[in-house]
Design an enzyme around this catalytic site. Structure first.
Site, mmCIF file in Angstrom:
data_model
loop_
_atom_site.group_PDB
_atom_site.id
_atom_site.type_symbol
_atom_site.label_atom_id
_atom_site.label_comp_id
_atom_site.label_asym_id
_atom_site.label_seq_id
_atom_site.Cartn_x
_atom_site.Cartn_y
_atom_site.Cartn_z
ATOM 1 N N GLU A 41 -51.587 41.448 -29.641
ATOM 2 C CA GLU A 41 -51.811 42.125 -30.933
ATOM 3 C C GLU A 41 -50.806 43.238 -31.139
ATOM 4 O O GLU A 41 -50.525 44.011 -30.218
ATOM 5 C CB GLU A 41 -53.243 42.679 -30.954
ATOM 6 N N GLY A 137 -58.999 40.129 -41.010
ATOM 7 C CA GLY A 137 -58.089 39.943 -39.880
ATOM 8 C C GLY A 137 -57.922 38.485 -39.484
ATOM 9 O O GLY A 137 -57.484 38.187 -38.373
ATOM 10 N N SER A 141 -54.538 36.081 -46.385
ATOM 11 C CA SER A 141 -53.364 36.171 -47.282
ATOM 12 C C SER A 141 -52.267 35.200 -46.863
ATOM 13 O O SER A 141 -51.666 34.539 -47.715
ATOM 14 C CB SER A 141 -52.752 37.567 -47.316
ATOM 15 N N ASP A 185 -48.986 35.429 -38.476
ATOM 16 C CA ASP A 185 -49.979 34.778 -39.336
ATOM 17 C C ASP A 185 -49.426 33.537 -40.018
ATOM 18 O O ASP A 185 -50.051 32.472 -40.022
ATOM 19 C CB ASP A 185 -50.465 35.760 -40.415
HETATM 20 C C1 GLA Z 1 -51.455 41.390 -39.040
HETATM 21 C C2 GLA Z 1 -49.998 41.051 -39.339
HETATM 22 C C3 GLA Z 1 -49.385 40.299 -38.151
HETATM 23 C C4 GLA Z 1 -49.622 41.034 -36.847
HETATM 24 C C5 GLA Z 1 -51.079 41.458 -36.695
HETATM 25 C C6 GLA Z 1 -51.302 42.348 -35.512
HETATM 26 O O1 GLA Z 1 -52.214 40.223 -38.955
HETATM 27 O O2 GLA Z 1 -49.893 40.263 -40.495
HETATM 28 O O3 GLA Z 1 -48.022 40.060 -38.392
HETATM 29 O O4 GLA Z 1 -48.761 42.142 -36.744
HETATM 30 O O5 GLA Z 1 -51.553 42.138 -37.851
HETATM 31 O O6 GLA Z 1 -51.064 41.649 -34.340
#
Ligand code: GLA
Length: 399
Positions: A41, A137, A141, A185
């Site tokens: 993360e 989370g 998006s 993501d």
């Molecule tokens: C969000 C961002 C990712 C990553 C996570 C943390 O999801 O879009 O690119 O940085 O937070 O790991």
């Protein structure tokens, strides 16, 4: 592929809505999944390695091509619609000159990037819906971006490498929406592999699917504490990491990112950093090392070692990176006491949203029920706890 789960988007429902609203037949159905990050993360914008999986919650769009250079979108879940043209988006406006609503920035941003690449982006009428909790989370998006990019590639008849498509979507989010996210993501939503977690090196862009522990399941627990990724906190963490690199470069001139320094080396230099920068960098450096250890644990079929790395990641995100939330800490604390739970941690950017739990398959329903109940008892909030399976990345088909 069996896509009969409860949370894949019902194509027939979208179809009906489309016909009702546009009095025409749609032509293409495109879908893109959300993701859960199992480990790694806040390292994707530090050239690190991550371990996500695409989940069986997704965005589905049904659409038809039109001759006009404009996009008419109906967001079913929000009961909202918008029409923008390929001119108006350059000013972030809709067709009538009003600022685009926030939800429309994602598809508009994708069109904006593809148009700049001179790709064929057709006018469309579209209806879409999502089964990914928003702002939790789980990359709702990114899934919208990837689903629209997939749709436009279907209509335009062009194909680009999956990784390039993911990067285009990331660019839309960075430059059009204004969130400095990494590639985690969008990569997961494009490249997901059924039944597998994805080991992804965000520097070399190499990746490989790995089978997850056969007798374990991934359970997501939504704390129902909402967060906004666009919040300055995320961008601020990223800036602090860049600052750490600049400071460390005085001692290690070859250092390009926090990826380049091992935990052992870092221990020798950490004292040269101011306390906050030190803690942020420490998280990143150790989190990257944890992902490598997790891959080894997976290969050795060592569930306990893998789970311990998840807990360690949570504590580091809580204490050093400071992106947890008291309710996420409660969720992890409860999970840790339940039988059959190997590991738990916050997932995604943090500040609210979800935790991810690795649970023995034989006790999953019991775990889900208990975590749900005990969380409500402690916080008076009705969270949402559910098991997920690893799903395939984005796809499209004619309807
Ligand atoms: C969000 C961002 C990712 C990553 C996570 C943390 O999801 O879009 O690119 O940085 O937070 O790991």
């Amino acid at each position: 592929m069996d896509r009969k789960g409860d949370f894949v988007i019902a194509e027939d429902k979208l179809y009906q809505q489309f016909v009702e609203r546009f009095q025409a037949q749609p032509q293409v159905f495109a879908r893109a999944p959300g993701r859960v990050n199992i480990l790694g993360e806040h390292v994707d914008y530090n050239d690190g390695v991550v371990l996500p999986m695409a989940i069986d919650r997704e965005v589905g769009i049904i659409a038809r091509k039109i001759e006009l250079p404009e996009v008419h979108l109906i967001a079913l879940d929000l009961s909202e619609e918008v029409v923008f043209t390929f001119q108006s988006i350059f000013e972030r406006k809709d067709k009538s000159g009003k600022p685009l609503p926030r939800w429309a920035l994602y598809p508009a941003g994708v069109a904006w990037v593809l148009l700049q690449k001179q790709l064929d982006v057709s006018g469309i009428q579209a209806v879409y819906s999502s089964s990914i909790p928003i702002g939790a989370g789980l990359s709702s998006s990114a899934a919208v971006e990837v689903a629209f990019a997939t749709l436009w590639s279907a209509f335009g008849g062009w194909q680009i490498e999956p990784m390039k498509l993911a990067q285009d979507c990331q660019k839309a989010e960075n430059e059009f929406v204004g969130v400095a996210c990494g590639l985690l993501d969008q990569f997961s939503s494009v490249c997901g592999v059924e039944g597998h977690v994805l080991f992804f090196d965000t520097r070399s862009l190499e990746w490989m699917p790995l089978r997850f522990f056969e007798d374990c399941m991934i359970v997501i627990a939504d704390s129902r504490v909402e967060r906004s990724l666009a919040s300055s906190d995320y961008n601020e963490r990223r800036a602090t990491c860049e600052e750490a690199v600049r400071m460390l470069q005085r001692y290690i001139p070859t250092l390009k990112s926090l990826r380049d320094i091992s935990p052992v080396e870092f221990a020798a230099y950490r004292e040269f950093l101011p306390p906050v920068v030190q803690r942020r960098a420490e998280h990143v450096v150790k989190e990257i090392a944890r992902v490598y250890s997790a891959v080894t644990a997976l290969r050795n079929n060592d569930r306990r070692a893998f789970g311990a790395l998840m807990y360690a990641s949570h504590y580091s995100l809580r204490d050093d990176y400071n992106v947890s939330h008291p309710n996420l800490d409660i969720m992890v604390e409860i999970a840790k006491q339940l039988s059959g739970c190997y590991g738990a941690r916050l997932t995604g950017a943090g500040f609210g949203g979800c935790t991810v739990n690795m649970v023995d398959q034989s006790v999953v329903s019991q775990f889900v029920e208990q975590l749900d109940q005990l969380y409500t008892n402690r916080t008076s909030i009705k969270g949402q706890v559910f098991a997920v399976t690893a799903s395939q990345g984005a796809s499209w088909k004619f309807v």
